[in-house]
Design an enzyme around this catalytic site. Sequence first.
Site, PDB file in Angstrom:
ATOM      1  CE  LYS A  76     -11.243   0.195  11.040  1.00 14.48           C
ATOM      2  NZ  LYS A  76     -10.580   1.030  10.209  1.00 14.48           N
ATOM      3  CE  LYS A  93       8.608 -12.755 -13.719  1.00  9.16           C
ATOM      4  NZ  LYS A  93       9.431 -12.298 -14.869  1.00  9.16           N
ATOM      5  CE  LYS A 114      -8.896  -3.604  14.337  1.00 13.78           C
ATOM      6  NZ  LYS A 114      -8.020  -3.059  13.111  1.00 13.78           N
ATOM      7  CG  ASN A 162      -0.301   0.154   2.519  1.00 12.67           C
ATOM      8  OD1 ASN A 162       0.466   0.706   2.854  1.00 12.67           O
ATOM      9  ND2 ASN A 162      -0.228  -1.264   3.163  1.00 12.67           N
TER      10      ASN A 162
HETATM   11  N1  CTP Z   1      -4.027  -3.234  12.027  1.00  8.00           N
HETATM   12  C1  CTP Z   1      -3.414  -4.469  12.535  1.00  8.00           C
HETATM   13  N2  CTP Z   1      -3.333  -5.604  11.929  1.00  8.00           N
HETATM   14  C2  CTP Z   1      -3.891  -5.808  10.818  1.00  8.00           C
HETATM   15  C3  CTP Z   1      -4.654  -4.855  10.111  1.00  8.00           C
HETATM   16  C4  CTP Z   1      -4.700  -3.632  10.694  1.00  8.00           C
HETATM   17  O1  CTP Z   1      -2.636  -4.273  13.432  1.00  8.00           O
HETATM   18  N3  CTP Z   1      -3.774  -6.937  10.115  1.00  8.00           N
HETATM   19  C5  CTP Z   1      -3.964  -2.221  12.706  1.00  8.00           C
HETATM   20  C6  CTP Z   1      -3.390  -0.826  11.978  1.00  8.00           C
HETATM   21  O2  CTP Z   1      -2.072  -0.803  12.328  1.00  8.00           O
HETATM   22  C7  CTP Z   1      -4.270   0.438  12.668  1.00  8.00           C
HETATM   23  C8  CTP Z   1      -5.447  -0.320  12.805  1.00  8.00           C
HETATM   24  O3  CTP Z   1      -5.575  -1.921  12.907  1.00  8.00           O
HETATM   25  O4  CTP Z   1      -3.654   0.806  13.715  1.00  8.00           O
HETATM   26  C9  CTP Z   1      -6.603   0.036  11.770  1.00  8.00           C
HETATM   27  O5  CTP Z   1      -6.098  -0.371  10.681  1.00  8.00           O
HETATM   28  P1  CTP Z   1      -7.408   0.023   9.475  1.00  8.00           P
HETATM   29  O6  CTP Z   1      -6.515  -0.377   8.319  1.00  8.00           O
HETATM   30  O7  CTP Z   1      -7.716   1.396   9.563  1.00  8.00           O
HETATM   31  O8  CTP Z   1      -8.527  -0.923   9.682  1.00  8.00           O
HETATM   32  P2  CTP Z   1      -8.884  -2.364   9.713  1.00  8.00           P
HETATM   33  O9  CTP Z   1      -8.885  -3.074  11.063  1.00  8.00           O
HETATM   34  O10 CTP Z   1      -7.944  -3.100   8.704  1.00  8.00           O
HETATM   35  O11 CTP Z   1     -10.353  -2.384   9.048  1.00  8.00           O
HETATM   36  P3  CTP Z   1     -11.046  -1.954   7.803  1.00  8.00           P
HETATM   37  O12 CTP Z   1     -10.115  -2.473   6.746  1.00  8.00           O
HETATM   38  O13 CTP Z   1     -12.418  -2.636   7.640  1.00  8.00           O
HETATM   39  O14 CTP Z   1     -11.165  -0.377   7.785  1.00  8.00           O
END
Ligand code: CTP
Length: 404
Positions: A338, A290, A342, A211
């Site tokens: 969240k 690959k 979490k 990303n």
């Molecule tokens: N995060 C994590 N591990 C993952 C995905 C996300 O620890 N596998 C953490 C990120 O570091 C961030 C938080 O969760 O602090 C939220 O990440 P975000 O991408 O906004 O949300 P998601 O939980 O992935 O939910 P969604 O994709 O539904 O928005």
Amino acid sequence: MRVALGVGGGIAAYKAAELARALGERGAAVQVLMTSAAREFIQPLTFASLTGRKVITDLFTGQGAEEALSSSIEHIRVAQEHDVLVVAPATADLLARFAHGLANDFLTTTYLAFTGPVVLAPAMNTNMWTHPATVANLAVLRARGHHIVEPEEGLLACGMTGAGRLAEPRRIADAVTAALTPPARDLQEEVVLITAGPTQEPLDPVRFISNRSSGKMGYAIAAAALRRGARVILVTGPVSIPPPDGAQVVNVRTAAQMRDAVMEHLPESTVIIKSAAVADYFAADVPPQKTKKTQARWTIELDPTVDILAECGQKKGNRILIGFAAETTNLIPEARRKMTAKNCDMVVANLVADGKVFESDLNQVSLVLRSGEVIELKEAPKTEVAEEIVGRILALRRAALAHR
Ligand code: CTP
């Protein structure tokens, strides 16, 4: 507060007049030093009227031998008599000369003779700002401990839009005040575990899914925590910026590696800040060779990664846990969801709808607290947003203790 204000030759030089006034209003005695290029843009008389002091314009301007001698040592006097040196606008040329120790005019000789805190507020065209030469010079100046007031983004005088506009005078004046105030060393008891950057999930030995995270936010948080005396463990995905000096750096590539590194260091940490943009999915079956191109559609099956933040939430004990929420819509309700799901003490919420946040130096976030309070911060450089986040750690701990 005695401030030496160096004014460089750029279109933003007129804003230095506002800065001189803002500093005066804060009780500073301001001595302005103008480069000869600056005088092409603004008259010394403007500054003399605002500061009530004669403006110093250049080296060796005296006519007779005696005057020449006194002006040749004047920069030493200016360097000795001031508490802070601020340069605004700091042009690309001035940054280069400061970085390399070139001293061919009054401002650059004063800089070399000055031993106190230095605040630099760059302003220039976007391409000059992002040029590797400027980037390298700034890295040298940052490493020297100077305070850089990041330029803002917007329409520039040259007609281009982007980063390079001189920061607002109020922000520069704040940086000058902050440079004279030693940072609070209030996190000396804390071990702060920070995750930053993207993760990369391989599809085969040469391809991966990732990303647009640059790591800038997490690295700025690490730098802010270090300044306040914390021990910092920085678990980072692949980024192209250098880590702050003093951080214990753990390099990882995949979400699974990041999870393992976080769990390994969780026991010794007292605060966890999860700013990394962790991949939500990974390819479970990665071929050893690959994948060759064919004319057929390539379908990839992805499995969800472990949610590291959620796992930290389960294992946090008395630790302070700060998560991030990147959303394209419904920002605050999603951040709240969240936070509860979490088990975080605070969630830093930002809208990523226009794709601006990821590579930018600026960020606009809201801090969502357990109490239900939402603190909306103004758009600001990530370094300043980082100060705000780190500045809340102790209050979060007090709130968590009261909650128990
Ligand atoms: N995060 C994590 N591990 C993952 C995905 C996300 O620890 N596998 C953490 C990120 O570091 C961030 C938080 O969760 O602090 C939220 O990440 P975000 O991408 O906004 O949300 P998601 O939980 O992935 O939910 P969604 O994709 O539904 O928005």
